[in-house]
Structure formats: structure tokens, C-alpha cells
Design an enzyme around this catalytic site. Structure first.
Site, PDB file in Angstrom:
ATOM      1  N   ASP A   1       0.783  -1.146   0.060  1.00  0.00           N
ATOM      2  CA  ASP A   1      -0.024   0.142  -0.008  1.00  0.00           C
ATOM      3  C   ASP A   1       0.832   1.343   0.060  1.00  0.00           C
ATOM      4  O   ASP A   1       2.159   1.157   0.067  1.00  0.00           O
ATOM      5  CB  ASP A   1      -0.804   0.185   1.259  1.00  0.00           C
ATOM      6  CG  ASP A   1      -2.008  -1.131   1.079  1.00  0.00           C
ATOM      7  OD1 ASP A   1      -2.676  -1.247   2.149  1.00  0.00           O
ATOM      8  OD2 ASP A   1      -2.359  -1.542  -0.011  1.00  0.00           O
TER       9      ASP A   1
ATOM     10  N   LYS B   1      -3.999   2.493  -2.528  1.00  0.00           N
ATOM     11  CA  LYS B   1      -5.124   3.426  -2.611  1.00  0.00           C
ATOM     12  C   LYS B   1      -5.055   4.949  -2.215  1.00  0.00           C
ATOM     13  O   LYS B   1      -4.387   4.675  -1.091  1.00  0.00           O
ATOM     14  CB  LYS B   1      -6.382   2.659  -2.427  1.00  0.00           C
ATOM     15  CG  LYS B   1      -6.600   1.366  -2.899  1.00  0.00           C
ATOM     16  CD  LYS B   1      -7.349   0.629  -2.024  1.00  0.00           C
ATOM     17  CE  LYS B   1      -7.732  -0.983  -2.570  1.00  0.00           C
ATOM     18  NZ  LYS B   1      -6.411  -1.940  -2.196  1.00  0.00           N
TER      19      LYS B   1
ATOM     20  N   MET C   1      -8.578   7.349   8.764  1.00  0.00           N
ATOM     21  CA  MET C   1      -9.068   7.423   7.350  1.00  0.00           C
ATOM     22  C   MET C   1     -10.288   8.347   7.459  1.00  0.00           C
ATOM     23  O   MET C   1     -11.276   8.533   6.565  1.00  0.00           O
ATOM     24  CB  MET C   1      -9.258   6.296   6.528  1.00  0.00           C
ATOM     25  CG  MET C   1      -8.214   5.728   6.586  1.00  0.00           C
ATOM     26  SD  MET C   1      -8.434   3.963   5.541  1.00  0.00           S
ATOM     27  CE  MET C   1      -9.430   3.213   6.932  1.00  0.00           C
TER      28      MET C   1
END
Length: 262
Positions: free
Chosen positions: A41, A62, A177
Site C-alpha cells: 500500500d 489506494k 481515514m
């Protein structure tokens, strides 16, 4: 479920911790070094990723509003590489099973008959607040802590997060997040009865060299975020423990050269 084939390689679902390479577990570091391929990631951070030879790195990360790799591709790629007999590290930020889609990948690997091992990492849900001088639990302020994702599956019809219930716990709420949706869930918590004066902290890029911390209250934190320019990846800490930073920051050495208040 497919039968296991002993000729295939093993996939290691590895947590890299919050980003400081010193917080990698010994096992994680060993597996990263010995792996044939590392699918990573963005969240492991530049220092950790920079230690992996480019020829064995594959970026399947992402970014909110940016480029991204479909989870279906990552699932397929893990199976393909393992069936080639390779030792594969699936490297994730924090812990692979804390909002890291490790559970989805584990189920996919099992269904495909691919042997795998889970290697826990230091989750940023705890480490992020900690390096900012914020304990997620404290005998005087919080006897419980709730971890919440601020970035749910966009295909869901409605949020699975019960903000009313979280507001009623009286404990610490840690949102991962959740910088982009900060206005929405702070409004939800106020509507649920959480006091507008409740301390809130934002920890951006925890343990990275450019780590920053911004503090405010439930009423002010959106303006604080905008004025400070806090951006993902960042953690939101909501609750009385967030005020602990102000009482200890003068002597806190976690910031050091790795960043300070925004």
C-alpha cells in the site's frame, strides 16, 4: 474450497506499523527482506518502502481522490504470484486486520487454496495518538476506546457506524481515514449529544518525518483542520484524552525532528 497445493508459495499478510521503520516488527523486517515480491500500500511510508529493492516492489495502493488499485486485482495478483511458487509479502500500513482489508484477502487466499500467514503490526489507531502524547485510555478520562473507519465501502446504502451509540459510550473515539468526512461525523456526534467542548486531535502522518498534530474541540476542529491544512493519512482522536497532549507536550520527545504542531 480448493485443495491446498504444496507446490505453491506462501503469502504473508504483513503489518508495517504506522510508518517509522524502527516500529517494524523483527518478523516483518525479515519477511520483507526475504520475499520474492512485495505488494504494498501507500501507507507503509517512504522510509520503509525505500528499503525494498524496486525490482521486487509492486504498488497496489489506494489514495482518496487519487489513483487506486481495485481490490479484486490485488486478490488475483496474490494468487497468481503464489501459484508461481513465489514467497509473497502483502505489506500494509498499521495492522493488516485493522481496516486493512486483510480479512478479505485471507478469505480469498483460503478459497483459492493458497497458504498464508498473518503477521500483526503496530496499529496506527493506537500508535498515532501515542506518539502525539495522547493515551487512548486513561483511568481518569476513558475506560473504553472505539475504533471507527471514516472511509466505508462506497457501495453501502448507508453508514454502518452508529454515532449515537459511540457518543453515549463516554470513551475515546479514534477515527481512521476520516479527515475528509470530519464535518459530517463531528456534526453527527454533536447531534447525538456529545459536548461541543469535547477535545479533539488530528495526527497527520504519525511517526513519519513530516508528522503534524493539530488540536481543538468538537466545535472547532473542522476550522482547525482547514487552517492547518491537515491532509490524509491522518487519525482523529475524540474524547477527554485528546487534551492530554497539552499537558505533556513540553517534555514529549516523539515529535523531535519528526514533526510538530500544525
Amino acid at each position: 474450497m480448493s485443495e491446498r497445493d504444496d507446490a505453491v508459495g506462501t503469502v504473508y499478510l504483513v503489518g508495517s506499523g504506522p510508518g517509522d521503520p524502527d516500529l517494524l516488527t523483527v518478523k516483518a523486517a525479515r519477511l520483507i527482506e526475504s520475499a520474492d515480491v512485495v505488494l504494498h500500500d501507500k501507507l507503509p511510508g517512504p522510509e520503509i518502502l525505500g528499503r525494498i529493492p524496486e525490482e521486487k516492489r509492486e504498488d497496489v495502493g489506494k489514495r482518496a481522490g487519487g489513483e487506486w488499485t481495485p481490490q479484486e486485482y490485488t486478490n488475483r495478483r496474490l494468487v497468481e504470484l503464489a501459484r508461481e511458487g513465489k514467497s509473497v509479502v502483502r505489506l500494509k500500513g498499521g495492522d493488516p486486520f485493522v481496516f486493512g482489508r486483510g480479512g478479505e484477502e485471507a478469505e480469498h487466499l483460503a478459497e483459492a487454496g493458497i497458504p498464508f500467514e498473518v503477521v500483526p503490526g503496530v496499529t496506527s489507531a493506537i500508535a498515532g495518538p501515542a506518539v502525539a502524547g495522547i493515551p487512548v485510555t486513561h483511568r481518569d478520562h476513558a475506560s473504553s476506546v472505539s475504533f471507527v473507519t471514516g472511509h466505508e465501502d462506497p457501495t453501502k446504502d448507508e453508514s454502518a457506524v452508529d454515532w449515537d451509540a459511540l457518543a453515549a459510550t463516554g470513551g475515546t473515539i479514534v477515527v481512521l481515514m476520516g479527515v475528509g468526512k470530519l464535518p459530517a461525523y463531528t456534526a453527527e456526534l454533536r447531534a447525538a449529544g456529545l459536548d461541543g467542548d469535547t477535545p479533539v486531535a488530528l495526527v497527520e502522518r504519525a511517526t513519519w518525518p513530516d508528522m503534524r498534530v493539530a488540536t481543538g474541540t468538537l466545535d472547532t476542529i473542522v476550522d482547525v483542520r482547514d487552517e492547518a491544512g491537515i491532509e490524509p493519512p491522518a487519525i482523529t482522536v475524540i474524547g477527554e484524552v485528546a487534551a492530554t497532549r497539552d499537558r505533556v507536550v513540553e517534555f514529549l520527545r516523539n515529535d523531535g525532528e519528526r514533526g510538530g504542531d500544525a
